[in-house]
Design an enzyme around this catalytic site. Sequence first.
Site, short mmCIF file in Angstrom:
data_model
loop_
_atom_site.label_atom_id
_atom_site.label_comp_id
_atom_site.label_asym_id
_atom_site.label_seq_id
_atom_site.Cartn_x
_atom_site.Cartn_y
_atom_site.Cartn_z
CG ASP A 159 2.46 14.67 -36.64
OD1 ASP A 159 3.11 14.97 -35.63
OD2 ASP A 159 1.24 14.41 -36.62
CG ASN B 186 -4.52 18.42 -33.84
OD1 ASN B 186 -3.95 18.95 -34.79
ND2 ASN B 186 -4.20 17.22 -33.40
CG PHE C 95 7.33 13.10 -29.71
CD1 PHE C 95 6.46 13.61 -30.67
CD2 PHE C 95 7.49 13.81 -28.53
CE1 PHE C 95 5.75 14.79 -30.46
CE2 PHE C 95 6.80 14.99 -28.30
CZ PHE C 95 5.93 15.48 -29.27
CD GLN D 234 -1.72 12.24 -26.62
OE1 GLN D 234 -2.50 12.96 -26.00
NE2 GLN D 234 -1.17 12.62 -27.76
CG ASN E 138 -9.43 7.40 -24.67
OD1 ASN E 138 -9.20 6.93 -23.57
ND2 ASN E 138 -8.53 7.42 -25.63
N GLY F 245 -19.57 6.62 -29.61
CA GLY F 245 -20.02 7.96 -29.25
C GLY F 245 -19.47 8.49 -27.95
CG ASP G 84 -6.83 16.43 -30.46
OD1 ASP G 84 -6.93 16.16 -29.26
OD2 ASP G 84 -5.79 16.26 -31.12
#
Length: 327
Positions: free
Chosen positions: A12, A52, A116, A172, A195, A228, A257
């Site tokens: 990045d 990561n 990107f 993603q 998530n 959480g 990650d």
Amino acid sequence: MQIAVAGSIATDILMTFPGRFKEQFLEEQMHKVSLSFLVDELVVHRGGVGANICYGMAQLGHRSLLVGAVGPDFAEYRAALDEAGVDTSHVRVSATQHTARFTCTTDQDANQIASFYTGAMAEARELDLAAIHAAAGGIDLVLIGADDPDGMLRHTRTARAQGIAFAADPSQQLARMDGEQIRELVEGAEYLFTNEYESGLLCQKTGWSPAEVIDRVGVRVTTHGGDGVVVENAGGIVAKVPAVTASAVVDPTGGGDAFRAGYLTGRAAGLDHEPAAQIGCTLATTVLETVGTQEYTLDHRSFLDRLTTAYGPEAATSAATALNLTH
Ligand SMILES: Nc1ncnc2c1ncn2[C@@H]1O[C@H](COP(=O)(O)OP(=O)(O)OP(=O)(O)O)[C@@H](O)[C@H]1O
Ligand SMILES: [Mg+2]
């Protein structure tokens, strides 16, 4: 336990423009844009979900095997991962393309202009997990994270064919894959990580109900940001762990990650879901408190103190014993 992590590896480049983009855009000139921003800050961060996660595991003392594709510019990045304790010997180096790169300039109003570049990441599809499995003397679990979509599908098929347990962590890439592809990534996974948002998207795209998802995987791990994480299997909820309060979230990237790194390190050391998720949440908060996703060095004593404060002394003792961390 030998854990391999297949996923993106990227650099990045983050720049800050000490002005406002909107003052540079002239309406009458929009048909011929040629703008150059004089930036006054540039930072380079090592990133990519695969790297990561491996970095986080290494900070907890677990040497995992990174599987991904990079460019000839990877030498410095590799040295940092090697130094941290990640096995980078199976990373594929492209002869022709640079390592994936995210370049982003942010102005004073927090507006961003970013690109990107996928680059060598597209060669993840050339990696043969079966060959790595053989060369490494057997992989016990492979996490298949966001990467070149064809690479993710190939790794999943190979894991299934070779009988290697796998963790599906499409994150993603769920946005760009269709229902059929996602079903293929998830069916038969030992673990499924998402998530909350991705968990809904996964059901919508696959057409599976939450119960049908659970029936297809061993364990489903859903992270809920500051609320959480919930771990479930076909029998119901096996652990519900609150997040560790962050002193300040200075950079929201990399929390997911880091959670995976901590949880899998705990699981690899034989811990049950709850103590493993507690380690995951504690590592996630550590990363949210630092800028970048691999810019921290974990001090084990402070880490155990934090576990004690958040979850009590037994949590810290069991983590210290299982991971062989010293107080
Ligand atoms: N605001 C917060 N405070 C404390 N802990 C947090 C916070 N946000 C996230 N976490 C920790 O990080 C874990 C993963 O967070 P989250 O559900 O936001 O993942 P994600 O959306 O995949 O994040 P990422 O941006 O890294 O992809 C949570 O389970 C929690 O332990
Ligand atoms: Mg995420």
